[in-house]
Design an enzyme around this catalytic site. Structure first.
Site, mmCIF file in Angstrom:
data_model
loop_
_atom_site.group_PDB
_atom_site.id
_atom_site.type_symbol
_atom_site.label_atom_id
_atom_site.label_comp_id
_atom_site.label_asym_id
_atom_site.label_seq_id
_atom_site.Cartn_x
_atom_site.Cartn_y
_atom_site.Cartn_z
ATOM 1 N N LYS A 77 0.833 -1.209 0.000
ATOM 2 C CA LYS A 77 0.000 0.000 0.000
ATOM 3 C C LYS A 77 0.865 1.256 0.000
ATOM 4 O O LYS A 77 0.595 2.206 -0.737
ATOM 5 C CB LYS A 77 -0.960 0.018 1.197
ATOM 6 C CG LYS A 77 -1.749 1.326 1.219
ATOM 7 C CD LYS A 77 -3.124 1.232 1.747
ATOM 8 C CE LYS A 77 -3.868 2.551 1.472
ATOM 9 N NZ LYS A 77 -5.159 2.623 2.118
ATOM 10 N N HIS A 116 -14.235 -2.619 -4.824
ATOM 11 C CA HIS A 116 -14.908 -1.589 -4.035
ATOM 12 C C HIS A 116 -16.074 -0.934 -4.775
ATOM 13 O O HIS A 116 -16.991 -0.422 -4.137
ATOM 14 C CB HIS A 116 -13.908 -0.514 -3.597
ATOM 15 C CG HIS A 116 -12.967 -0.971 -2.509
ATOM 16 N ND1 HIS A 116 -12.156 -2.074 -2.638
ATOM 17 C CD2 HIS A 116 -12.717 -0.468 -1.268
ATOM 18 C CE1 HIS A 116 -11.442 -2.226 -1.529
ATOM 19 N NE2 HIS A 116 -11.771 -1.269 -0.680
HETATM 20 P P1 NAD Z 1 -14.574 -0.921 12.488
HETATM 21 O O1 NAD Z 1 -13.743 0.247 12.745
HETATM 22 O O2 NAD Z 1 -16.052 -0.765 12.572
HETATM 23 O O3 NAD Z 1 -14.107 -2.090 13.475
HETATM 24 C C1 NAD Z 1 -14.760 -3.331 13.427
HETATM 25 C C2 NAD Z 1 -15.320 -3.738 14.812
HETATM 26 O O4 NAD Z 1 -14.253 -4.204 15.620
HETATM 27 C C3 NAD Z 1 -15.969 -2.618 15.570
HETATM 28 O O5 NAD Z 1 -17.045 -3.116 16.302
HETATM 29 C C4 NAD Z 1 -14.847 -2.174 16.497
HETATM 30 O O6 NAD Z 1 -15.324 -1.489 17.638
HETATM 31 C C5 NAD Z 1 -14.235 -3.479 16.853
HETATM 32 N N1 NAD Z 1 -12.846 -3.492 17.280
HETATM 33 C C6 NAD Z 1 -11.843 -2.689 16.863
HETATM 34 N N2 NAD Z 1 -10.672 -3.141 17.340
HETATM 35 C C7 NAD Z 1 -10.944 -4.228 18.097
HETATM 36 C C8 NAD Z 1 -10.151 -5.136 18.842
HETATM 37 N N3 NAD Z 1 -8.811 -5.049 18.840
HETATM 38 N N4 NAD Z 1 -10.755 -6.132 19.513
HETATM 39 C C9 NAD Z 1 -12.112 -6.269 19.466
HETATM 40 N N5 NAD Z 1 -12.926 -5.461 18.744
HETATM 41 C C10 NAD Z 1 -12.328 -4.455 18.066
HETATM 42 O O7 NAD Z 1 -14.287 -1.540 11.038
HETATM 43 P P2 NAD Z 1 -12.938 -1.782 10.215
HETATM 44 O O8 NAD Z 1 -13.184 -3.000 9.436
HETATM 45 O O9 NAD Z 1 -11.742 -1.675 11.055
HETATM 46 O O10 NAD Z 1 -12.911 -0.529 9.226
HETATM 47 C C11 NAD Z 1 -13.922 -0.340 8.268
HETATM 48 C C12 NAD Z 1 -13.939 1.109 7.855
HETATM 49 O O11 NAD Z 1 -12.690 1.428 7.259
HETATM 50 C C13 NAD Z 1 -15.003 1.407 6.807
HETATM 51 O O12 NAD Z 1 -15.672 2.585 7.162
HETATM 52 C C14 NAD Z 1 -14.197 1.620 5.542
HETATM 53 O O13 NAD Z 1 -14.827 2.506 4.656
HETATM 54 C C15 NAD Z 1 -12.930 2.184 6.083
HETATM 55 N N6 NAD Z 1 -11.771 2.041 5.199
HETATM 56 C C16 NAD Z 1 -11.014 3.120 4.983
HETATM 57 C C17 NAD Z 1 -9.896 3.032 4.189
HETATM 58 C C18 NAD Z 1 -9.009 4.219 4.010
HETATM 59 O O14 NAD Z 1 -8.097 4.175 3.177
HETATM 60 N N7 NAD Z 1 -9.183 5.271 4.773
HETATM 61 C C19 NAD Z 1 -9.544 1.808 3.594
HETATM 62 C C20 NAD Z 1 -10.350 0.705 3.844
HETATM 63 C C21 NAD Z 1 -11.472 0.825 4.661
HETATM 64 N N1 GLY Z 2 -8.359 1.845 0.430
HETATM 65 C C1 GLY Z 2 -8.020 2.463 -0.815
HETATM 66 C C2 GLY Z 2 -7.015 3.554 -0.706
HETATM 67 O O1 GLY Z 2 -6.526 3.860 0.348
HETATM 68 O O2 GLY Z 2 -6.704 4.169 -1.688
#
Ligand code: NAD
Ligand code: GLY
Length: 357
Positions: free
Chosen positions: A224, A245
């Protein structure tokens, strides 16, 4: 611990990866430039890991904002809530924000940092596999809109990313699998050797073998970082990171944010994108099937929900990759070789969106 560096014209930052980094005060304090810090986390992560961070940052008397859990928190109202809490705690422009949590907390905190008093530094401390391999790296921040996923936000890079792989011990199985979707993505779009490694090591990853997880996280972050260094603002090659996506965001929005996990929607979306690549004559049927099998082995869905094709079209039309009114797709020429195209005939797309139609 291993440290990668993401170099950018406006300044790079370290990505530290290791087990048990959270209690490490020196590492956590190193990116703090001013004399205040604030920790943004949520109600699930706070009882697990907030104490480590507050102890490490104790010299700065951290302000703490604890959000409710869930994707629905990625809303402008949450930015209002966070900035209000920072103002009430008298956090000034020299305050460094720490995002402690998954991608939801990371994306919101990054956006809050970008707009609070026109910009304060922030540090990513990702605690889900998905955030450790993807969202914490690269500076995409923002919130959702009812009409589209991640439609409001900005590029705003953190000062450091600190990945403590020990936090994965408490992650629910479903969330671990969701993170594996983005890990598989790196293999599918540009790293065939890694895809083959994933085929050999999927069981080890699912049983949370520490060495296997550390290796997968490091390769993912390295891949990445390489893409982001080449194309920070997604003028070209960074769009390939959106493999799966275009369909995935439509699934998330169409089903209601939080119903399908982001990684689950991306998984089904990658299968759809591979099937579309096959239908258009790019990808061999055996390779599309090989990718589907790997995704299924990771405990992820490989069939999209039966949204009406017209609904998919509406949702995909607001994809950020769309240009001049045309949806652009990331497709595969081969496993490990992705490309971007808007040249997708309607009948081929309809065959994917409405397989029974
Ligand atoms: P999330 O942040 O909702 O976390 C998933 C779940 O795990 C939540 O319930 C959280 O409270 C819990 N959690 C977090 N850490 C934990 C731990 N260590 N132990 C137990 N529970 C824990 O979801 P995610 O999958 O981490 O992230 C998804 C989000 O990321 C989406 O909104 C997506 O659009 C975004 N995203 C952003 C980018 C970017 O480049 N900025 C890239 C990919 C995804
Ligand atoms: N998750 C896609 C990007 O960061 O560009």
């Amino acid at each position: 611990m291993s440290t990668l560096t993401l170099d950018l014209p406006d300044g790079g930052y370290p990505i530290h990866i290791g087990t048990g980094l959270l209690p490490s005060g020196d590492l956590l304090r190193a990116p703090v430039a001013g004399d205040r810090v604030a920790i943004i986390t949520n109600e699930i992560v706070a009882p697990l890991y907030l104490a480590h961070l507050t102890l490490a940052l104790a010299p700065y008397d951290p302000a703490v904002v604890i959000l409710p859990d869930g994707e629905t928190q990625k809303a402008l109202s949450t930015i209002d809530h966070i900035t209000g809490a920072l103002l009430a705690a008298r956090c000034d422009r020299a305050t460094t924000l720490f995002a402690l949590g998954g991608g939801v907390v990371g994306d919101i905190t990054g956006f809050a940092a970008a707009v609070y008093q026109r910009g304060v530094p922030f540090v990513q401390v990702p605690t889900t596999l998905l955030s450790q391999v993807d969202s914490s790296v690269g500076g995409k921040t923002g919130v959702n809109h009812a009409l589209g996923k991640n439609m409001i936000g900005c590029f705003y890079q953190p000062k450091a990313v600190i990945i403590d792989t020990a936090t994965l011990a408490t992650l629910p199985d479903r969330e671990l699998s969701a993170g594996l979707a983005e890990v598989i993505k790196y293999g599918a779009i540009g790293n065939r050797a890694f895809l083959e490694w994933l085929e050999r090591n999927m069981e080890a990853l699912l049983r949370r073998d520490p060495d296997a997880l550390a290796y997968a996280i490091e390769v993912s972050c390295r891949d990445k970082a390489r893409v982001v260094m080449a194309d920070e603002r997604e003028a070209g090659v960074r769009a390939l990171l959106n493999f799966g996506h275009t369909f995935g965001h439509a699934i998330e929005g169409g089903m209601g944010y939080g119903c399908w996990l982001h990684g689950e929607a991306v998984a089904a979306g990658m299968v759809m994108a591979a099937q579309l690549s096959q239908r258009l004559g790019w990808l061999a049927a055996a390779d599309a099937e090989r990718l589907r099998v790997l995704i299924a082995r990771a405990g992820l869905p490989t069939r999209a929900p039966a949204l009406a094709p017209q609904r998919y079209r509406e949702l995909m039309a607001v994809d950020k990759k769309a240009a001049h009114g045309r949806i652009r797709f990331v497709l595969l020429r081969a496993l490990g070789e992705a490309f971007l195209t808007d040249d997708v005939p309607e009948d081929a797309l309809m065959a994917i969106l409405d397989p029974g139609g």
